[in-house]
Design a protein around this motif. Structure first.
Motif, short mmCIF file in Angstrom:
data_model
loop_
_atom_site.label_atom_id
_atom_site.label_comp_id
_atom_site.label_asym_id
_atom_site.label_seq_id
_atom_site.Cartn_x
_atom_site.Cartn_y
_atom_site.Cartn_z
N GLU A 328 4.77 6.85 -12.26
CA GLU A 328 3.38 6.39 -12.09
C GLU A 328 3.29 5.39 -10.93
O GLU A 328 2.39 5.48 -10.09
CB GLU A 328 2.89 5.74 -13.38
CG GLU A 328 1.48 5.22 -13.24
CD GLU A 328 1.10 4.21 -14.31
OE1 GLU A 328 1.57 4.35 -15.44
OE2 GLU A 328 0.34 3.28 -13.97
N VAL A 331 3.59 7.24 -7.74
CA VAL A 331 2.35 7.95 -7.39
C VAL A 331 1.35 6.97 -6.79
O VAL A 331 0.73 7.24 -5.76
CB VAL A 331 1.74 8.64 -8.64
CG1 VAL A 331 0.33 9.13 -8.36
CG2 VAL A 331 2.62 9.78 -9.09
N ARG A 333 2.02 4.21 -5.29
CA ARG A 333 2.48 3.82 -3.95
C ARG A 333 2.22 4.96 -2.96
O ARG A 333 1.85 4.72 -1.81
CB ARG A 333 3.97 3.48 -3.98
CG ARG A 333 4.24 2.13 -4.62
CD ARG A 333 5.71 1.89 -4.80
NE ARG A 333 6.39 1.68 -3.53
CZ ARG A 333 7.70 1.68 -3.38
NH1 ARG A 333 8.48 1.90 -4.42
NH2 ARG A 333 8.24 1.48 -2.20
N ALA A 334 2.40 6.21 -3.40
CA ALA A 334 2.16 7.35 -2.51
C ALA A 334 0.70 7.38 -2.06
O ALA A 334 0.39 7.84 -0.96
CB ALA A 334 2.51 8.65 -3.23
N ILE A 434 10.28 5.62 -3.12
CA ILE A 434 9.20 6.34 -3.80
C ILE A 434 9.69 7.71 -4.28
O ILE A 434 9.44 8.11 -5.42
CB ILE A 434 7.99 6.52 -2.86
CG1 ILE A 434 7.44 5.14 -2.47
CG2 ILE A 434 6.91 7.35 -3.51
CD1 ILE A 434 6.29 5.19 -1.46
N VAL A 435 10.42 8.39 -3.41
CA VAL A 435 10.88 9.75 -3.74
C VAL A 435 11.77 9.72 -4.98
O VAL A 435 11.61 10.54 -5.90
CB VAL A 435 11.64 10.36 -2.55
CG1 VAL A 435 12.27 11.67 -2.93
CG2 VAL A 435 10.72 10.52 -1.36
N LEU A 438 9.68 9.22 -7.97
CA LEU A 438 8.91 10.43 -8.29
C LEU A 438 9.79 11.47 -8.96
O LEU A 438 9.40 12.11 -9.94
CB LEU A 438 8.33 11.05 -7.00
CG LEU A 438 7.02 10.49 -6.48
CD1 LEU A 438 6.69 11.12 -5.14
CD2 LEU A 438 5.89 10.75 -7.46
N GLN A 442 10.66 14.18 -12.83
CA GLN A 442 10.99 15.60 -12.76
C GLN A 442 12.39 15.83 -13.32
O GLN A 442 12.67 16.82 -13.91
CB GLN A 442 10.91 16.08 -11.32
CG GLN A 442 9.49 16.07 -10.80
CD GLN A 442 9.41 16.24 -9.30
OE1 GLN A 442 10.36 16.00 -8.58
NE2 GLN A 442 8.25 16.64 -8.82
N LEU B 57 7.10 9.08 2.48
CA LEU B 57 7.67 8.73 1.17
C LEU B 57 9.17 8.54 1.31
O LEU B 57 9.83 8.03 0.40
CB LEU B 57 7.40 9.83 0.14
CG LEU B 57 5.93 10.19 -0.11
CD1 LEU B 57 5.82 11.31 -1.13
CD2 LEU B 57 5.15 8.97 -0.59
N ARG B 85 -0.48 5.82 4.41
CA ARG B 85 -0.48 6.79 3.31
C ARG B 85 -1.86 6.86 2.68
O ARG B 85 -2.35 7.92 2.33
CB ARG B 85 0.57 6.41 2.25
CG ARG B 85 1.98 6.73 2.62
CD ARG B 85 2.91 6.67 1.40
NE ARG B 85 3.05 5.34 0.89
CZ ARG B 85 4.03 4.50 1.20
NH1 ARG B 85 4.98 4.89 2.04
NH2 ARG B 85 4.09 3.29 0.69
N PHE B 91 -1.59 13.76 -1.16
CA PHE B 91 -0.45 14.51 -1.71
C PHE B 91 -0.87 15.38 -2.88
O PHE B 91 -1.64 14.95 -3.74
CB PHE B 91 0.64 13.55 -2.19
CG PHE B 91 1.22 12.69 -1.10
CD1 PHE B 91 2.29 13.13 -0.33
CD2 PHE B 91 0.68 11.43 -0.83
CE1 PHE B 91 2.82 12.33 0.68
CE2 PHE B 91 1.20 10.64 0.17
CZ PHE B 91 2.27 11.08 0.94
#
Lengths: 442, 225
Positions: A328, A331, A333-334, A434-435, A438, A442, B57, B85, B91
């Motif tokens: 979360e 997301v 931050r993205a 971030i990646v 994220l 997953q 990212l 961003r 995204f």
């Protein structure tokens, strides 16, 4: 954001725990009626006396304590001018006097306390009827008594006027001059049912000792701004007394008087309380009744130390929650959230939950204290026999529970708890790429 | 042609104590403004890494990136990257990444919150985009109450609400059945054609890729076409 009920519950329990600890300490040391002068009161139930010789037959003679006797009250304590109030009571543990009950047949054994009129100046009882006994009655050896409402209900009748009544105590007639509200059990210097002058005629049959033989507890109210004068006076009296010993060699309680060391003989209310906790903190028995010092240096760190365990638990809970929220945060931050903004969001969100938890904890603590007051209020009284004999009220008053200092301590604790439990896991979560965060989900 | 994204000599190497993996090798790629580009290749070929680097990212090991004319230096502050961003990128993730505790309406507003847009304006614009993706009847719903296709529509609404120039979609139909996938593709095409948004989409689906303006293919971190 949905509230985290587990976190709120954890916080509530932690705060409740802190509050109970703080309240247990608070009711022991705070100025709670009738012991409204606890913060300025010094006690002396024994005087340190030095050996006449430092060494005898190669053995070092150590100083020792001798109880306070009536002669000490007249020779030593009566000379003190700086205390606001000086009183003394016979230091007899929970002795009882038999009082004839209203039916005229049965006796009731009442816990009594033999004292002087100034006792009622130091300890502010709430008089429901009548008045305290006075100096004239004391000096006239009159058999007068102040009794509690509970005792009056037993021996005279429920809610019946009692002042002026003549009651039979140990087969002597005593006149009730005043009726007081039953003192709370936590007021250990007051939780008795019957208060009589120690000079009263006929007391001997109850105490089985002459007033000159009895040990006393001397209680002095010395405001902090008079402490310097007080200690100066104490030093002068001590010097005078020790100088006069050569001409004062009759025995006291079978012992020859020896030089006194007066200053360490005084103990503050805080010192006595800490001492009762099991002599864990011997070194902090503060003879000057330094309330601020006691609380600042010992009570608050002790409470914070106790809080460390729940704080670490909560920190773990927040860390695990952060782990679940990594995606979360990533997301957010993205989509352009700055780290500082997210940290603030997490902190304020947790602060809100901590405050809610704190408020619940506060209520839980009050309920727990109310429900378990009989146990909690006697928690630090080491002598269980004394607890069994105590005859005080278990009523809870607002001044016990709505103490600003407790609120402040709790609020600070809430704040520290929140910062401890939130900042570190939040910063660590936000430092992750971030990646990576994220992909965590997953 | 105006360029939205320009990658020059981009390399990405993942290093662990014992292994070094080259995820991208000397990638040179330009994406024109308003172009709909598909990125294809087998799993592990570096498609998602490419998209992450384009979306700021992740950072490349070497090489340069230009986004909407701005060169992205390694010393660009976190705050500047966050602003880029927020303003230039949207995204769409394969697994939607909607926030479970927020309603559709609240999820869609997220980019505007961090742009400092007032609440009433945010709600107005969120309602607009939600209507555009055909979910106005689901605004108060939570993500758990929606189908996969509906979740992806919400994700697209969230990606476009801030009116970014570039939309980066990582296998947007990967978790959807063909019918829902076709719906999502229609939506993306509409955004590309009507709003002239640049879209870079990672996909395994040849059919969907053929419908876009251009396909680039990757193999073992290298661009092969």
């Amino acid at each position: 954001m949905k509230p985290n009920y587990l976190y709120i519950l954890g916080t509530a329990l932690a705060i409740a725990f802190t509050m109970v600890i703080a309240e247990v300490y608070y009711v022991q040391v705070a100025d709670v009626a009738p012991e409204v002068n606890r913060s300025t009161t010094l006690y002396c139930d024994a005087i340190w006396r030095m050996p006449i010789e430092n060494e005898r037959d190669g053995v070092v003679q150590e100083r020792t304590t001798i109880p306070v006797f009536y002669c000490d009250i007249t020779d030593i304590f009566s000379q003190l001018k700086s205390p606001e109030c000086i009183t003394a009571y016979m230091n007899i543990s929970f002795c009882q006097m038999n009082i004839r009950m209203a039916d005229g047949v049965h006796d009731y054994s009442a816990q009594y306390l033999c004292t002087d009129p100034d006792y009622f100046k130091l300890y502010r009882f709430r008089f429901l009827e009548g008045r305290p006994f006075n100096k004239t009655e004391m000096d006239g050896h009159e058999r007068v008594a102040v009794i509690t409402r509970d005792l009056a209900d037993r021996i005279i009748g429920k809610d019946q006027p009692a002042a002026g009544h003549i009651v039979s105590i140990n087969n002597y007639d005593w006149r009730v001059v005043g009726v007081v509200e039953t003192p709370p059990i936590i007021a250990t210097h007051c939780s008795r049912e019957l208060f009589v002058p120690y000079m009263a005629e006929g007391l001997l049959t109850a105490t089985h000792m002459e007033v000159t033989d009895a040990a006393f507890m001397v209680c002095l109210s010395v405001p902090h701004d008079r402490r310097d004068d007080f200690w100066r006076e104490v030093a002068e009296i001590e010097a005078r007394y020790n100088m006069s010993l050569s001409s004062h060699d009759f025995p006291v309680y079978g012992l020859k008087p020896t030089p006194i060391d007066l200053r360490p003989s005084f103990v503050s209310h805080y010192g006595r309380t800490w001492n009762d906790v099991g002599n864990m903190f011997d070194e902090i028995i503060i003879d000057e009744g330094d309330a601020a010092g006691s609380i600042l240096y010992y009570a608050i760190p002790a409470i914070l130390l106790l809080m460390l365990v729940p704080a670490l638990n909560l920190s773990g809970m927040v860390a695990s929650r952060m782990q679940r929220r990594l995606a979360e945060l990533a997301v957010r931050r993205a989509f352009g959230a700055r780290k500082v903004r997210l940290l603030w969001e997490v902190l304020s969100e947790n602060m809100m939950q901590t405050l809610i938890g704190g408020a619940i904890g506060l209520v839980v603590a009050w309920i727990a204290l109310y429900m378990c007051r009989a146990w909690i209020f006697t928690l630090f009284i080491g002598d269980l026999a004394s607890v069994a004999n105590m005859r005080g009220s278990y009523a809870v008053t607002s001044e016990m529970f709505f103490a600003p200092s407790i609120f402040i301590i709790t609020f600070i604790t809430c704040f520290i708890l929140n910062v401890l439990a939130t900042t570190l896991p939040a910063v660590m979560a936000l430092r992750r790429p971030i990646v990576e965060s994220l992909n965590q989900k997953q | 042609m105006e360029v939205s994204i320009k990658l020059t000599g981009v390399n990405k190497i993942y290093r662990t104590e014992s292994v070094e993996t080259q995820a991208l090798e000397n990638v040179n790629l330009e994406v024109g403004r308003g172009e709909f580009l598909s990125v294809m290749g087998p799993s592990g070929c570096g498609k998602s890494t490419l998209l992450n680097i384009m979306g700021l990212l992740d950072v490349p090991t070497s090489g340069t990136i230009e986004l909407c004319g701005e060169r992205i230096d390694s010393h660009l502050s976190d705050n500047r990257l966050a602003t880029l961003r927020n303003r230039s990128l949207g995204f769409v993730f394969q697994s939607f990444h909607l926030i479970g505790g927020l309603s559709v309406l609240d999820n869609v507003q997220i980019p505007l919150i961090y742009r400092g847009v007032g609440r009433s304006e945010r709600i107005r614009r969120a309602k607009e985009v939600i209507e555009r993706v055909g979910l106005s009847h689901r605004m108060k719903h939570m993500p758990s109450q929606l189908s996969g296709g509906q979740c992806q529509r919400v994700a697209i609404a969230r990606a476009v609400i801030g009116n970014p120039e570039i939309i980066l979609a990582d296998e947007p139909t990967g978790n959807l059945d063909s019918h829902m996938g076709a719906d999502i593709m229609d939506l993306l095409h509409r955004l590309n054609e009507e709003d002239r948004r640049t879209i870079v989409m990672v996909t395994h689906n040849e059919q969907q890729a053929r419908e876009t303006d251009r396909i680039v293919k990757f193999l073992d971190g290298r661009q092969i076409s």
